[in-house]
Design a protein around this motif. Structure first.
Motif, PDB file in Angstrom:
ATOM      1  N   LYS A  88       0.842  -1.187   0.000  1.00 15.52           N
ATOM      2  CA  LYS A  88       0.000   0.000   0.000  1.00 15.52           C
ATOM      3  C   LYS A  88       0.882   1.244   0.000  1.00 15.52           C
ATOM      4  O   LYS A  88       2.008   1.227   0.496  1.00 15.52           O
ATOM      5  CB  LYS A  88      -0.933   0.002   1.212  1.00 15.52           C
ATOM      6  CG  LYS A  88      -1.877  -1.205   1.267  1.00 15.52           C
ATOM      7  CD  LYS A  88      -2.734  -1.162   2.518  1.00 15.52           C
ATOM      8  CE  LYS A  88      -3.693  -2.348   2.572  1.00 15.52           C
ATOM      9  NZ  LYS A  88      -2.988  -3.629   2.775  1.00 15.52           N
ATOM     10  N   PRO A  89       0.384   2.367  -0.537  1.00 16.35           N
ATOM     11  CA  PRO A  89       1.168   3.611  -0.561  1.00 16.35           C
ATOM     12  C   PRO A  89       1.235   4.256   0.813  1.00 16.35           C
ATOM     13  O   PRO A  89       0.454   3.910   1.715  1.00 16.35           O
ATOM     14  CB  PRO A  89       0.390   4.487  -1.549  1.00 16.35           C
ATOM     15  CG  PRO A  89      -1.020   4.021  -1.409  1.00 16.35           C
ATOM     16  CD  PRO A  89      -0.937   2.528  -1.194  1.00 16.35           C
ATOM     17  N   ILE A  90       2.151   5.206   0.969  1.00 18.29           N
ATOM     18  CA  ILE A  90       2.267   5.948   2.233  1.00 18.29           C
ATOM     19  C   ILE A  90       1.984   7.426   1.990  1.00 18.29           C
ATOM     20  O   ILE A  90       2.033   7.910   0.860  1.00 18.29           O
ATOM     21  CB  ILE A  90       3.667   5.784   2.857  1.00 18.29           C
ATOM     22  CG1 ILE A  90       4.746   6.406   1.948  1.00 18.29           C
ATOM     23  CG2 ILE A  90       3.964   4.332   3.145  1.00 18.29           C
ATOM     24  CD1 ILE A  90       6.060   6.655   2.656  1.00 18.29           C
ATOM     25  N   ASN A  91       1.688   8.114   3.045  1.00 15.35           N
ATOM     26  CA  ASN A  91       1.449   9.558   3.008  1.00 15.35           C
ATOM     27  C   ASN A  91       2.794  10.271   2.809  1.00 15.35           C
ATOM     28  O   ASN A  91       3.728  10.074   3.586  1.00 15.35           O
ATOM     29  CB  ASN A  91       0.791   9.990   4.326  1.00 15.35           C
ATOM     30  CG  ASN A  91       0.343  11.428   4.328  1.00 15.35           C
ATOM     31  OD1 ASN A  91       0.929  12.274   3.668  1.00 15.35           O
ATOM     32  ND2 ASN A  91      -0.699  11.716   5.098  1.00 15.35           N
ATOM     33  N   ALA A  92       2.888  11.107   1.787  1.00 10.31           N
ATOM     34  CA  ALA A  92       4.143  11.819   1.510  1.00 10.31           C
ATOM     35  C   ALA A  92       4.541  12.701   2.685  1.00 10.31           C
ATOM     36  O   ALA A  92       5.725  12.857   2.994  1.00 10.31           O
ATOM     37  CB  ALA A  92       4.004  12.654   0.239  1.00 10.31           C
ATOM     38  N   ALA A  93       3.554  13.292   3.355  1.00 11.30           N
ATOM     39  CA  ALA A  93       3.843  14.141   4.515  1.00 11.30           C
ATOM     40  C   ALA A  93       4.408  13.309   5.658  1.00 11.30           C
ATOM     41  O   ALA A  93       5.278  13.773   6.415  1.00 11.30           O
ATOM     42  CB  ALA A  93       2.581  14.876   4.962  1.00 11.30           C
ATOM     43  N   ALA A  94       3.919  12.081   5.799  1.00 10.96           N
ATOM     44  CA  ALA A  94       4.437  11.199   6.846  1.00 10.96           C
ATOM     45  C   ALA A  94       5.923  10.961   6.636  1.00 10.96           C
ATOM     46  O   ALA A  94       6.717  11.013   7.581  1.00 10.96           O
ATOM     47  CB  ALA A  94       3.678   9.872   6.838  1.00 10.96           C
ATOM     48  N   PHE A  95       6.313  10.698   5.391  1.00  9.77           N
ATOM     49  CA  PHE A  95       7.732  10.468   5.126  1.00  9.77           C
ATOM     50  C   PHE A  95       8.533  11.747   5.321  1.00  9.77           C
ATOM     51  O   PHE A  95       9.604  11.730   5.938  1.00  9.77           O
ATOM     52  CB  PHE A  95       7.943   9.941   3.711  1.00  9.77           C
ATOM     53  CG  PHE A  95       9.408   9.751   3.383  1.00  9.77           C
ATOM     54  CD1 PHE A  95      10.118   8.700   3.925  1.00  9.77           C
ATOM     55  CD2 PHE A  95      10.069  10.666   2.574  1.00  9.77           C
ATOM     56  CE1 PHE A  95      11.470   8.539   3.664  1.00  9.77           C
ATOM     57  CE2 PHE A  95      11.426  10.514   2.301  1.00  9.77           C
ATOM     58  CZ  PHE A  95      12.125   9.443   2.845  1.00  9.77           C
ATOM     59  N   ALA A  96       8.040  12.878   4.818  1.00 12.63           N
ATOM     60  CA  ALA A  96       8.779  14.135   4.898  1.00 12.63           C
ATOM     61  C   ALA A  96       9.063  14.528   6.345  1.00 12.63           C
ATOM     62  O   ALA A  96      10.159  14.991   6.680  1.00 12.63           O
ATOM     63  CB  ALA A  96       8.003  15.252   4.192  1.00 12.63           C
ATOM     64  N   ILE A  97       8.095  14.321   7.218  1.00 14.21           N
ATOM     65  CA  ILE A  97       8.261  14.700   8.627  1.00 14.21           C
ATOM     66  C   ILE A  97       9.025  13.627   9.402  1.00 14.21           C
ATOM     67  O   ILE A  97      10.062  13.886  10.017  1.00 14.21           O
ATOM     68  CB  ILE A  97       6.894  14.954   9.295  1.00 14.21           C
ATOM     69  CG1 ILE A  97       6.198  16.157   8.643  1.00 14.21           C
ATOM     70  CG2 ILE A  97       7.069  15.182  10.799  1.00 14.21           C
ATOM     71  CD1 ILE A  97       4.766  16.369   9.115  1.00 14.21           C
ATOM     72  N   HIS A  98       8.518  12.404   9.356  1.00 11.57           N
ATOM     73  CA  HIS A  98       9.042  11.362  10.234  1.00 11.57           C
ATOM     74  C   HIS A  98      10.446  10.909   9.848  1.00 11.57           C
ATOM     75  O   HIS A  98      11.246  10.576  10.719  1.00 11.57           O
ATOM     76  CB  HIS A  98       8.079  10.183  10.260  1.00 11.57           C
ATOM     77  CG  HIS A  98       6.784  10.475  10.954  1.00 11.57           C
ATOM     78  ND1 HIS A  98       6.443   9.957  12.188  1.00 11.57           N
ATOM     79  CD2 HIS A  98       5.743  11.258  10.581  1.00 11.57           C
ATOM     80  CE1 HIS A  98       5.254  10.401  12.537  1.00 11.57           C
ATOM     81  NE2 HIS A  98       4.803  11.193  11.569  1.00 11.57           N
ATOM     82  N   SER A  99      10.755  10.906   8.561  1.00 14.12           N
ATOM     83  CA  SER A  99      12.102  10.494   8.163  1.00 14.12           C
ATOM     84  C   SER A  99      13.146  11.427   8.761  1.00 14.12           C
ATOM     85  O   SER A  99      14.219  10.975   9.198  1.00 14.12           O
ATOM     86  CB  SER A  99      12.225  10.477   6.637  1.00 14.12           C
ATOM     87  OG  SER A  99      12.071  11.777   6.081  1.00 14.12           O
ATOM     88  N   GLN A 100      12.825  12.713   8.820  1.00  9.07           N
ATOM     89  CA  GLN A 100      13.779  13.680   9.347  1.00  9.07           C
ATOM     90  C   GLN A 100      13.848  13.638  10.873  1.00  9.07           C
ATOM     91  O   GLN A 100      14.914  13.816  11.462  1.00  9.07           O
ATOM     92  CB  GLN A 100      13.401  15.089   8.867  1.00  9.07           C
ATOM     93  CG  GLN A 100      13.441  15.252   7.355  1.00  9.07           C
ATOM     94  CD  GLN A 100      14.777  14.851   6.772  1.00  9.07           C
ATOM     95  OE1 GLN A 100      15.825  15.304   7.209  1.00  9.07           O
ATOM     96  NE2 GLN A 100      14.750  13.978   5.766  1.00  9.07           N
ATOM     97  N   VAL A 101      12.722  13.382  11.508  1.00  9.49           N
ATOM     98  CA  VAL A 101      12.717  13.250  12.970  1.00  9.49           C
ATOM     99  C   VAL A 101      13.522  12.023  13.381  1.00  9.49           C
ATOM    100  O   VAL A 101      14.370  12.089  14.280  1.00  9.49           O
ATOM    101  CB  VAL A 101      11.271  13.157  13.506  1.00  9.49           C
ATOM    102  CG1 VAL A 101      11.260  12.750  14.979  1.00  9.49           C
ATOM    103  CG2 VAL A 101      10.548  14.492  13.332  1.00  9.49           C
TER     104      VAL A 101
END
Length: 253
Positions: A88-101
């Motif tokens: 399944k796809p993921i939310n682009a915002a989830a990756f943008a925020i959480h990857s950096q955190v």
């Protein structure tokens, strides 16, 4: 009289065992967020760092309601935002925020963000929470403010700015957006979000009817030492986990 010992976070015999534990508690956290009304369309995400692939994290599928999420629905994402496990796809915002955190905070196992009603209402004030209640003291001098809003977070650079604003804190208020919490376990991150949302509600209600009396700084710091630790974040989540698993055991599928 026999001394009673409080439960402690489990120790694991293998990375596979630890991975399953994190995924089970992550699915439970989503079910609880749904129960508390922290859902807003397709917005919101909680991530859990993989115990073996430390630069990968598990996250909810984009567009799937929190109340339907099971362990088998969770998606594993790499540093490029590519799904390496799951269909399944993921939310682009989830990756943008959480990857950096996760990149900025190696100590962080989990991070939670949702567009909850009282959190996003409080965020419009551009203020930190005051120590008005015992529960709010968990965030005393341990919360940051991202005092900017530039639209939906889709670029890693914006996520990096958010991570910088979080710093070493357990929580962050994103102005005109909502709340973000982190922890050394999924349990901790989820609990901080739940109790922070309620603290926002309590302060909004108190300020609506009068001028609240704040807890004195020295007492707020003492209370923080009593309820704001990583352990207390984990421990406070356990009754909620036990309840949701008993009532919605299918989440473990």
């Amino acid at each position: 009289m026999r001394e009673l010992i409080l439960p402690k976070p489990p120790q694991f015999q293998s990375k596979q065992e630890e991975r399953l534990y994190r995924k089970q508690h992550l699915a439970a956290a989503f079910r609880l967020f749904a129960r508390y009304g922290f859902d807003e369309g397709v917005a919101g995400h909680i991530t859990a760092r993989d115990p073996e692939l430390q630069d990968h994290f598990w996250v909810n599928p984009f567009g799937m309601h929190f109340k339907h999420i099971c362990v088998s629905d969770l998606v594993l994402v790499n540093t490029k935002g590519e799904v390496v496990e799951g269909d399944k796809p993921i939310n682009a915002a989830a990756f943008a925020i959480h990857s950096q955190v996760h990149a900025a905070r190696p100590d962080v196992v989990a991070a939670a963000h949702a567009h909850s009603l009282y959190g996003k209402s409080w965020s419009t004030l551009g203020r930190l929470l005051d120590p008005l209640t015992q529960d709010a003291c968990a965030f005393y001098e341990d919360c940051g403010l991202f005092d900017d809003y530039t639209g939906v977070v889709l670029e890693p650079e914006e996520g990096k700015r958010i991570a910088e604003a979080l710093g070493e804190n357990k929580a962050l208020i994103l102005r005109n957006h909502g709340l973000l919490t982190v922890g050394h376990s999924v349990d901790e991150a989820a609990w901080w979000f739940i109790t922070m949302e309620r603290s926002c509600q309590a302060q909004l209600m108190a300020e609506a009817v009068g001028k609240p009396i704040a807890i004195a700084p020295n007492v707020a710091r003492l209370t923080y030492s009593q309820i704001g630790s990583h352990y207390m974040g984990w421990f406070s989540f356990q009754p909620l986990y036990q309840t949701i698993v008993r009532q919605e055991a299918d989440l473990l599928n």
